[in-house]
Write a protein that holds these residues in place. Sequence first.
Motif, mmCIF file in Angstrom:
data_model
loop_
_atom_site.group_PDB
_atom_site.id
_atom_site.type_symbol
_atom_site.label_atom_id
_atom_site.label_comp_id
_atom_site.label_asym_id
_atom_site.label_seq_id
_atom_site.Cartn_x
_atom_site.Cartn_y
_atom_site.Cartn_z
ATOM 1 N N ARG A 64 -3.741 66.236 122.252
ATOM 2 C CA ARG A 64 -4.881 67.070 121.591
ATOM 3 C C ARG A 64 -5.998 66.375 120.354
ATOM 4 O O ARG A 64 -5.354 64.736 120.031
ATOM 5 C CB ARG A 64 -4.013 68.483 120.547
ATOM 6 C CG ARG A 64 -3.369 68.110 119.575
ATOM 7 C CD ARG A 64 -2.650 68.554 119.415
ATOM 8 N NE ARG A 64 -1.396 68.120 117.782
ATOM 9 C CZ ARG A 64 -0.635 68.829 117.251
ATOM 10 N NH1 ARG A 64 -0.072 69.548 118.230
ATOM 11 N NH2 ARG A 64 0.178 68.380 116.617
ATOM 12 N N GLU A 65 -6.967 67.067 119.779
ATOM 13 C CA GLU A 65 -7.925 66.256 118.566
ATOM 14 C C GLU A 65 -7.317 65.978 118.279
ATOM 15 O O GLU A 65 -7.613 65.659 117.646
ATOM 16 C CB GLU A 65 -9.292 66.050 119.217
ATOM 17 C CG GLU A 65 -9.578 66.195 120.397
ATOM 18 C CD GLU A 65 -11.500 66.089 120.418
ATOM 19 O OE1 GLU A 65 -12.188 66.696 119.304
ATOM 20 O OE2 GLU A 65 -11.489 66.756 121.240
ATOM 21 N N SER A 66 -6.849 67.407 117.578
ATOM 22 C CA SER A 66 -6.349 67.772 116.016
ATOM 23 C C SER A 66 -4.659 66.941 115.532
ATOM 24 O O SER A 66 -3.625 67.515 116.018
ATOM 25 C CB SER A 66 -6.469 69.029 115.295
ATOM 26 O OG SER A 66 -6.476 69.386 114.523
ATOM 27 N N SER A 67 -4.986 66.104 115.277
ATOM 28 C CA SER A 67 -3.343 65.456 114.330
ATOM 29 C C SER A 67 -2.835 65.204 115.604
ATOM 30 O O SER A 67 -1.411 66.056 115.155
ATOM 31 C CB SER A 67 -2.498 66.006 113.365
ATOM 32 O OG SER A 67 -3.334 67.546 113.209
ATOM 33 N N PRO A 68 -2.715 64.415 116.287
ATOM 34 C CA PRO A 68 -1.984 64.634 117.387
ATOM 35 C C PRO A 68 -0.525 63.679 117.333
ATOM 36 O O PRO A 68 -0.043 62.766 115.896
ATOM 37 C CB PRO A 68 -2.570 63.305 118.683
ATOM 38 C CG PRO A 68 -3.478 62.808 118.327
ATOM 39 C CD PRO A 68 -3.986 63.499 116.634
ATOM 40 N N LEU A 69 0.816 63.414 117.622
ATOM 41 C CA LEU A 69 1.524 62.937 118.137
ATOM 42 C C LEU A 69 1.338 61.648 118.082
ATOM 43 O O LEU A 69 1.383 61.489 119.669
ATOM 44 C CB LEU A 69 3.053 63.566 118.761
ATOM 45 C CG LEU A 69 3.912 62.804 118.573
ATOM 46 C CD1 LEU A 69 4.878 62.725 117.782
ATOM 47 C CD2 LEU A 69 5.090 63.253 119.775
ATOM 48 N N MET A 70 1.554 61.259 117.429
ATOM 49 C CA MET A 70 1.518 59.732 117.464
ATOM 50 C C MET A 70 2.453 58.713 117.160
ATOM 51 O O MET A 70 2.451 58.758 115.368
ATOM 52 C CB MET A 70 0.190 59.105 117.261
ATOM 53 C CG MET A 70 0.040 59.283 116.397
ATOM 54 S SD MET A 70 -1.981 58.673 116.366
ATOM 55 C CE MET A 70 -2.880 58.774 114.913
ATOM 56 N N LYS A 71 2.964 57.371 117.202
ATOM 57 C CA LYS A 71 3.701 56.768 116.805
ATOM 58 C C LYS A 71 2.518 55.378 116.189
ATOM 59 O O LYS A 71 1.810 55.154 116.227
ATOM 60 C CB LYS A 71 4.874 55.266 117.241
ATOM 61 C CG LYS A 71 5.998 54.928 116.566
ATOM 62 C CD LYS A 71 6.360 53.524 117.515
ATOM 63 C CE LYS A 71 6.372 52.463 116.387
ATOM 64 N NZ LYS A 71 5.804 51.965 115.975
#
Length: 225
Positions: free
Chosen positions: A192-199
């Motif tokens: 998703r564009e809005s604050s995606p899960l990421m490391k």
Amino acid sequence: MKNVITIDGPSGSGKGTISKLLALKLGYDYLDTGALYRAVAWKVREKKTDPENEEDLKKILGNIKINFKGDRIFVDGTDVSSDIRTAEIGELSSQVSAKPAVRAALFSLQREMGLQGKVVIEGRDTGTVIFPEAENKFYLDAGIEERARRRYEELKDRAQNIEHRTQTGNNMLTIETVMEDIRKRDLRDSSRESSPLMKTDDMVYIDSTHLSIEEVVAKILDHLK
Ligand code: DC
């Protein structure tokens, strides 16, 4: 910022169990941010709102009151702690959490709750967006099969999941249907564009596939600054 420990990761990575135990060991509060998205999803379902209609979602967000009392969560005075744990609400919460209006509405709530004291906060964007300034940030992961197995064990005991559905229309609760749901949610939550899960590079990465709960907690304690 030393009072906040963030733990992000995908579904079934063990974030919930680990964060709760870590908080208990350290004498910190515990904030499950996924429960907030699930609470919004619960209300969306109750009001039969279209989760794709952001204007309708805004109306819900303008009125909703979400409170924690101990380990219980209340939406407008109703204890929804069990109801929000179904596979259906899991899916709906992932859907509504992709909407910027929902994320914006829950942002300040999470900041306020997190700033009240010492807290372990877990979710998908706690170390990237909610508390990017935290000094102790972790990313918890596990192989998809192990994550599906854990989620399956968790859902199996819940009577309401008899109505478990997957996108394919399969209403059987099996490790395979759970894995399919997890794959779909992972993809949505991380693309998703809005604050995606990421490391990010400032997070300590822990793969819990072959580790016990105690071993993961020990690793986190070892890394605490
Ligand atoms: O961790 P969980 O399964 O209870 O979270 C439910 C959904 O909420 C998840 O699929 C994505 C969303 N979520 C989010 O977007 N950001 C968070 N910080 C926590 C959860």
